[in-house]
Scaffold this motif. Structure first.
Motif, PDB file in Angstrom:
ATOM      1  N   ASP A  14      31.835 -66.209   1.057  1.00  0.00           N
ATOM      2  CA  ASP A  14      33.360 -65.702   0.977  1.00  0.00           C
ATOM      3  C   ASP A  14      33.246 -64.859  -0.058  1.00  0.00           C
ATOM      4  OD1 ASP A  14      35.871 -65.376   0.836  1.00  0.00           O
ATOM      5  OD2 ASP A  14      36.403 -67.578   0.445  1.00  0.00           O
ATOM      6  N   PRO A  15      33.833 -63.517   0.326  1.00  0.00           N
ATOM      7  CA  PRO A  15      33.884 -62.522  -0.818  1.00  0.00           C
ATOM      8  C   PRO A  15      34.933 -62.774  -1.797  1.00  0.00           C
ATOM      9  CG  PRO A  15      34.956 -61.569   1.219  1.00  0.00           C
ATOM     10  CD  PRO A  15      34.103 -63.008   1.546  1.00  0.00           C
ATOM     11  N   ALA A  16      35.927 -63.750  -1.670  1.00  0.00           N
ATOM     12  CA  ALA A  16      37.103 -63.841  -2.580  1.00  0.00           C
ATOM     13  C   ALA A  16      36.599 -64.233  -4.009  1.00  0.00           C
ATOM     14  CB  ALA A  16      38.005 -64.941  -2.066  1.00  0.00           C
ATOM     15  N   TRP A  51      33.783 -63.957  -5.716  1.00  0.00           N
ATOM     16  CA  TRP A  51      33.122 -62.855  -6.083  1.00  0.00           C
ATOM     17  C   TRP A  51      34.065 -61.868  -6.543  1.00  0.00           C
ATOM     18  CZ3 TRP A  51      27.788 -62.898  -6.249  1.00  0.00           C
ATOM     19  CH2 TRP A  51      27.249 -63.916  -5.430  1.00  0.00           C
ATOM     20  N   ARG A  52      35.286 -61.522  -6.038  1.00  0.00           N
ATOM     21  CA  ARG A  52      36.126 -60.569  -6.246  1.00  0.00           C
ATOM     22  C   ARG A  52      36.940 -61.224  -7.669  1.00  0.00           C
ATOM     23  NH1 ARG A  52      37.211 -59.408  -0.502  1.00  0.00           N
ATOM     24  NH2 ARG A  52      39.002 -60.779  -0.708  1.00  0.00           N
ATOM     25  N   VAL A  74      31.397 -56.816  -7.501  1.00  0.00           N
ATOM     26  CA  VAL A  74      31.515 -56.012  -6.337  1.00  0.00           C
ATOM     27  C   VAL A  74      30.461 -56.553  -5.466  1.00  0.00           C
ATOM     28  CG1 VAL A  74      31.309 -53.630  -5.495  1.00  0.00           C
ATOM     29  CG2 VAL A  74      32.326 -54.066  -7.881  1.00  0.00           C
ATOM     30  N   VAL A  75      31.028 -56.915  -4.243  1.00  0.00           N
ATOM     31  CA  VAL A  75      29.878 -57.317  -3.099  1.00  0.00           C
ATOM     32  C   VAL A  75      30.461 -56.559  -1.949  1.00  0.00           C
ATOM     33  CG1 VAL A  75      29.262 -59.441  -4.320  1.00  0.00           C
ATOM     34  CG2 VAL A  75      31.318 -59.359  -2.671  1.00  0.00           C
ATOM     35  N   ASP A  76      29.388 -56.743  -0.978  1.00  0.00           N
ATOM     36  CA  ASP A  76      29.791 -56.338   0.401  1.00  0.00           C
ATOM     37  C   ASP A  76      30.558 -57.298   0.966  1.00  0.00           C
ATOM     38  OD1 ASP A  76      29.891 -55.868   3.257  1.00  0.00           O
ATOM     39  OD2 ASP A  76      27.685 -55.170   3.283  1.00  0.00           O
ATOM     40  N   ASP A  77      31.947 -56.836   1.394  1.00  0.00           N
ATOM     41  CA  ASP A  77      32.774 -57.893   1.834  1.00  0.00           C
ATOM     42  C   ASP A  77      32.331 -58.509   3.258  1.00  0.00           C
ATOM     43  OD1 ASP A  77      34.584 -57.548  -0.152  1.00  0.00           O
ATOM     44  OD2 ASP A  77      36.032 -56.509   0.885  1.00  0.00           O
ATOM     45  N   ALA A  78      31.631 -57.887   3.849  1.00  0.00           N
ATOM     46  CA  ALA A  78      31.185 -58.360   5.109  1.00  0.00           C
ATOM     47  C   ALA A  78      29.894 -59.375   4.957  1.00  0.00           C
ATOM     48  CB  ALA A  78      30.486 -57.485   6.189  1.00  0.00           C
ATOM     49  N   TYR A  79      28.982 -59.175   3.791  1.00  0.00           N
ATOM     50  CA  TYR A  79      27.914 -59.927   3.595  1.00  0.00           C
ATOM     51  C   TYR A  79      27.641 -60.095   2.217  1.00  0.00           C
ATOM     52  CZ  TYR A  79      26.644 -58.471   8.394  1.00  0.00           C
ATOM     53  OH  TYR A  79      26.858 -58.325   9.598  1.00  0.00           O
ATOM     54  N   PRO A  80      28.557 -60.814   1.426  1.00  0.00           N
ATOM     55  CA  PRO A  80      28.637 -61.107   0.139  1.00  0.00           C
ATOM     56  C   PRO A  80      27.246 -61.928  -0.373  1.00  0.00           C
ATOM     57  CG  PRO A  80      30.511 -62.440   0.954  1.00  0.00           C
ATOM     58  CD  PRO A  80      29.967 -61.639   1.947  1.00  0.00           C
TER      59      PRO A  80
END
Length: 289
Positions: free
Chosen positions: A169-171, A173-174, A179-185
């Motif tokens: 889940d990118p949330a 991380w954010r 900074v991560v790839d929202d599709a593949y964090p």
């Protein structure tokens, strides 16, 4: 030994972002093999073994017209690698294998010995030379080592379901400013934050081509833990954050590979040896594919 190799700090303190990882942390020792001239008294990859002169050398008789001598893969002294924790009064681990793939599964027969170095007073002077067809893949170039202890976390495939979902889940991380790839964090975790590539003692096993399979001791039924990871590369283009400071050159950050022992281990790029901590180091070998 081979001087010092220093793994840079991880780009993210992953346990601070996902506190549920804290109890899953394990120590590991990266071996950092580099070409050299080890002796029988050194820890090494592909070097000569402290082998008793009175003990017959090992030969493989599986699928060969005549017996083929096994070749040294690793010799590891506990004095160099305290994490090794050998059973009883032993202080030396030796690993050998047959340098050819065996049908039908293309596996490699592996033999493992725990020894007490002080008991070996008469060393075998001339072990037999390997001569099988796959030598270019499975006879390691002699390498000295630069052991370095690090902390590892499980492969994502081994994580509890809820924690695996959190990392995907990118949330979170954010929220931590990462900074991560929202599709593949989870890619950042897989490549830079979980377990190190290359030859190592302990830590967590790498997975990917197959799902994790629990390993249990054939002697007592206890859960096995990784003992030695034998890998095809020290790093590759997806794991450059693990390149030690001492090996960093401008071109090493782009599509670079490092394979000092010159071993290509099956299609899975690693062999995983396990040991049982509950049965005095009872050895068990297993191919991870």
């Amino acid at each position: 030994m081979n001087g010092t190799r220093t793994t840079p700090p991880r780009p993210v303190d992953i346990a601070a972002v996902f506190p549920d990882l804290v109890p899953l942390a394990r120590p590991a020792v990266r071996l950092h093999p580099r070409p050299g001239s080890p002796t029988v008294h050194d820890s090494s990859i592909g070097g000569p073994l402290l082998w008793p002169a009175q003990q017959p050398w090992l030969y493989c008789r599986i699928g060969h017209e005549w017996p083929h001598p096994l070749v040294p893969v690793a010799q590891l002294y506990a004095r160099d690698i305290p994490l090794l924790r050998p059973p009883g009064r032993t202080d030396l681990l030796q690993v050998l294998w047959c340098p050819s793939e065996h049908v039908p599964d293309l596996d490699i027969p592996v033999e493992l010995f725990w020894r007490t170095a002080a008991d070996v007073t008469d060393v075998l002077a001339a072990p037999p030379e390997p001569f099988d067809a796959d030598e270019d893949l499975y006879v390691p170039e002699p390498c000295v080592l630069a052991p370095e202890q690090i902390t590892e976390y499980p492969d994502r495939l081994e994580l509890p379901k809820e924690l695996k979902q959190q990392i995907a889940d990118p949330a979170p991380w954010r929220a931590a400013g990462i900074v991560v790839d929202d599709a593949y964090p989870e890619v950042l975790y897989d490549h830079a934050l979980s377990h190190a590539p290359g030859w190592k003692i302990g830590g967590w096993a790498p997975w990917g081509l197959t799902d994790p399979v629990p390993r249990f001791c054939i002697a007592c039924g206890s859960a096995m833990t990784p003992l030695l990871t034998i890998a095809s590369s020290e790093w590759d283009s997806s794991s450059t954050s693990w390149i030690p400071y001492e090996d960093r050159v401008p071109e090493a950050s782009e599509n670079s590979w490092s394979n000092p022992p010159e071993v290509t281990v099956l299609d899975a790029n690693r062999i995983q040896l396990y040991a049982c901590p509950a049965s005095g180091g009872h050895p068990h070998t297993d191919l991870v594919q």
